[in-house]
Write a protein that holds these residues in place. Structure first.
Motif, PDB file in Angstrom:
ATOM      1  N   THR A 117       1.466  -7.937  -6.036  1.00 55.76           N
ATOM      2  CA  THR A 117       1.233  -6.415  -5.860  1.00 55.76           C
ATOM      3  C   THR A 117       0.976  -5.667  -6.959  1.00 55.76           C
ATOM      4  O   THR A 117       0.138  -4.908  -7.106  1.00 55.76           O
ATOM      5  N   GLN A 156       7.398  -1.183  -2.472  1.00 57.18           N
ATOM      6  CA  GLN A 156       5.753  -1.366  -2.299  1.00 57.18           C
ATOM      7  C   GLN A 156       5.645  -3.007  -2.524  1.00 57.18           C
ATOM      8  O   GLN A 156       6.218  -3.433  -3.626  1.00 57.18           O
ATOM      9  N   SER A 179       2.729  -6.315  -1.368  1.00 59.78           N
ATOM     10  CA  SER A 179       1.623  -6.877  -0.828  1.00 59.78           C
ATOM     11  C   SER A 179       1.900  -8.005   0.212  1.00 59.78           C
ATOM     12  O   SER A 179       1.166  -8.449   1.137  1.00 59.78           O
ATOM     13  N   ILE A 229       1.145  -3.139   0.881  1.00 59.41           N
ATOM     14  CA  ILE A 229      -0.185  -3.016   0.167  1.00 59.41           C
ATOM     15  C   ILE A 229      -0.931  -4.345   0.444  1.00 59.41           C
ATOM     16  O   ILE A 229      -1.001  -5.399   0.157  1.00 59.41           O
ATOM     17  N   ASP A 273      -4.455  -0.683  -1.514  1.00 56.78           N
ATOM     18  CA  ASP A 273      -4.189  -0.879  -2.737  1.00 56.78           C
ATOM     19  C   ASP A 273      -3.220   0.158  -3.165  1.00 56.78           C
ATOM     20  O   ASP A 273      -2.803   0.808  -2.385  1.00 56.78           O
ATOM     21  N   LEU A 274      -2.762   0.217  -4.481  1.00 57.17           N
ATOM     22  CA  LEU A 274      -1.730   1.209  -4.855  1.00 57.17           C
ATOM     23  C   LEU A 274      -2.481   2.698  -5.009  1.00 57.17           C
ATOM     24  O   LEU A 274      -1.293   3.814  -5.088  1.00 57.17           O
TER      25      LEU A 274
END
Length: 220
Positions: free
Chosen positions: A17, A176, A178, A196, A216-217
């Motif tokens: 992430t 958050q 990934s 993500i 993505d962030l």
């Protein structure tokens, strides 16, 4: 806190992430050869598998031990890669690259008045090294490690480290990751969740859907 800020804290998974888990192998790609991507994928998959199996067995080992064991398996499974690279790969894992957008995004969130933290399976020593290497130590407010509960994600006590530490209701926290399985665990716990999806993977765990999905962030 500004009125435009609906969450008291933004909490991030670390590996995959904020930090690129494949950076260690990529850094030595020319020496490792064409099977480097396969080695890296097996390494990551086994690292996670070992964390889940040990959580279910109640046989905790810290994440660094699992990372070493996973690399040993990956090297055995990719015989074309010289095992002499083992130590250089492990050394590189302590200083993984962060994704390009990470520093700017974190600074922007901090300017909006939110608490910023990592919640990770990583050991405290691993996380300290990664955070310092990426110069995120002056941006993040806290780093929460599963070391304090000795069980890995997706066990509820892991997510409760943040809720209890910040004395916040889960829905005041935006989480958050990934990792889709991590998002499922955090959603079950009650966090607002943002997947993500850097790899563009298909969705799963459809009974624990993320509140948002981003590539993505950047758009947080």
């Amino acid at each position: 806190m500004p009125a435009t800020q609906p969450y008291a804290a933004f909490v991030f998974d670390a590996y995959g992430t904020l930090f690129d888990v494949h950076a260690a192998v990529r850094r030595h790609a020319s020496d490792i050869g064409p099977d480097g991507p396969r080695l890296s994928e097996i390494w990551r998959n086994k690292q996670l598998e070992y964390s889940w199996v040990r959580s279910l067995m109640g046989a905790y080992q810290d994440f660094w031990a699992l990372t070493e064991q996973a690399l040993d398996y990956a090297l055995a499974a990719t015989p074309s890669v010289d095992k002499a690279h083992r130590q250089s790969l492990l050394d590189a894992y302590w200083k993984l690259d962060c994704y390009a957008e990470v520093p700017q995004v974190l600074k922007g969130l901090k300017a909006r008045g939110a608490k910023l933290a990592i919640l990770s399976n990583g050991s405290k020593a691993m996380l300290e090294s990664a955070v310092n290497n990426a110069a995120l130590d002056e941006i993040l407010d806290d780093v929460f490690s599963v070391e304090d509960v000795e069980i890995f994600k997706t066990a509820p006590p892991v997510y409760d480290l943040v809720a209890t530490g910040y004395r916040l209701y889960p829905d005041a926290i935006s989480f958050q990751s990934s990792n889709r399985w991590d998002i499922a665990g955090a959603r079950k716990f009650g966090f607002r969740t943002v997947w993500i999806n850097r790899a563009g993977n298909p969705d799963e765990y459809l009974d624990f859907t993320p509140h948002a999905v981003l590539p993505d962030l950047t758009k947080l």
